[in-house]
Motif scaffolding. Structure first.
Motif, short mmCIF file in Angstrom:
data_model
loop_
_atom_site.label_atom_id
_atom_site.label_comp_id
_atom_site.label_asym_id
_atom_site.label_seq_id
_atom_site.Cartn_x
_atom_site.Cartn_y
_atom_site.Cartn_z
N ASN A 195 2.88 4.09 -1.38
CA ASN A 195 3.10 4.75 -2.66
C ASN A 195 4.54 5.28 -2.66
O ASN A 195 4.80 6.37 -2.19
CB ASN A 195 2.09 5.87 -2.87
N LEU A 253 -3.48 8.23 5.53
CA LEU A 253 -3.71 7.96 4.11
C LEU A 253 -3.13 6.61 3.69
O LEU A 253 -3.75 5.90 2.88
CB LEU A 253 -3.11 9.08 3.26
N GLU A 254 -1.97 6.23 4.22
CA GLU A 254 -1.40 4.92 3.89
C GLU A 254 -2.29 3.80 4.41
O GLU A 254 -2.49 2.79 3.75
CB GLU A 254 0.02 4.80 4.41
N SER A 301 0.81 -1.22 0.00
CA SER A 301 0.00 0.00 0.00
C SER A 301 0.84 1.27 0.00
O SER A 301 0.33 2.36 -0.22
CB SER A 301 -0.93 0.02 1.21
N LEU A 341 -8.47 0.19 1.24
CA LEU A 341 -9.12 0.22 -0.07
C LEU A 341 -8.61 -0.88 -0.99
O LEU A 341 -9.38 -1.52 -1.70
CB LEU A 341 -8.93 1.59 -0.71
N LYS A 342 -7.29 -1.12 -0.98
CA LYS A 342 -6.74 -2.20 -1.79
C LYS A 342 -7.28 -3.55 -1.35
O LYS A 342 -7.58 -4.41 -2.18
CB LYS A 342 -5.21 -2.19 -1.74
N GLU A 397 -5.57 4.04 4.94
CA GLU A 397 -6.77 4.06 4.10
C GLU A 397 -6.49 3.40 2.76
O GLU A 397 -7.31 2.63 2.25
CB GLU A 397 -7.24 5.49 3.90
N ASN A 398 -5.34 3.67 2.19
CA ASN A 398 -4.94 3.04 0.92
C ASN A 398 -4.90 1.52 1.06
O ASN A 398 -5.38 0.79 0.20
CB ASN A 398 -3.58 3.59 0.49
N ALA A 399 -4.33 1.03 2.15
CA ALA A 399 -4.26 -0.42 2.38
C ALA A 399 -5.66 -1.00 2.51
O ALA A 399 -5.95 -2.08 1.96
CB ALA A 399 -3.44 -0.70 3.64
#
Length: 139
Positions: free
Chosen positions: A59, A122-123, A57, A129-130, A125-127
């Motif tokens: 970026n 944000l990291e 996750s 969502l993935k 949340e990204n994880a």
């Protein structure tokens, strides 16, 4: 970018300048001027680059610093490839084998602390969502 850094062999057949050695060492990725950090594992290492394992996750920027405490080294890196949790980097510093100077103390201001907290949020949340996308895709 004439040097290929993928693969495991250090024979030079794959175009590497220096042989890679398999290792299992903790590392810290620093980016955005030291505001952002992430943990990684150095899986193989040479004088000119490394293979890292890190959160899928994350970026990862094209350029960042890699601190390897066990080797007392900090390298300026360029991302060469990324597949899932693995990434290959080339060291941009002039002497990859030279010990690094002591890292500067982290800057602590309310604004930077807020940015660090936002990056962590944000990291995460990204994880999430993935993971949700993989769940919906049947994976």
């Amino acid at each position: 970018m004439s040097t290929t850094i993928e693969g495991e062999s250090g024979s030079g057949v794959d175009g590497r300048v220096a042989p890679r050695h398999r290792v299992l060492i903790a590392g810290t990725i620093r980016y955005a001027g030291g505001i952002g950090t992430a943990s990684c594992v150095v899986r193989n290492l040479s004088e000119t680059g490394a293979k890292l394992t890190l959160s899928e996750s994350l970026n990862l920027p094209t350029h960042f610093d890699l601190a390897i405490a066990q080797k007392n080294a900090v390298h300026r890196c360029e991302l060469r490839w990324r597949r899932g949790e693995e990434a290959g980097v080339a060291f941009l510093d002039a002497s990859a084998s030279a010990p690094a100077a002591a890292p500067a103390p982290p800057i602590a201001t309310p604004e930077i602390d807020a940015l660090r907290a936002r990056i962590r949020t944000l990291e995460a949340e990204n994880a999430r969502l993935k993971a949700r996308i993989a769940e919906l895709a049947g994976g």
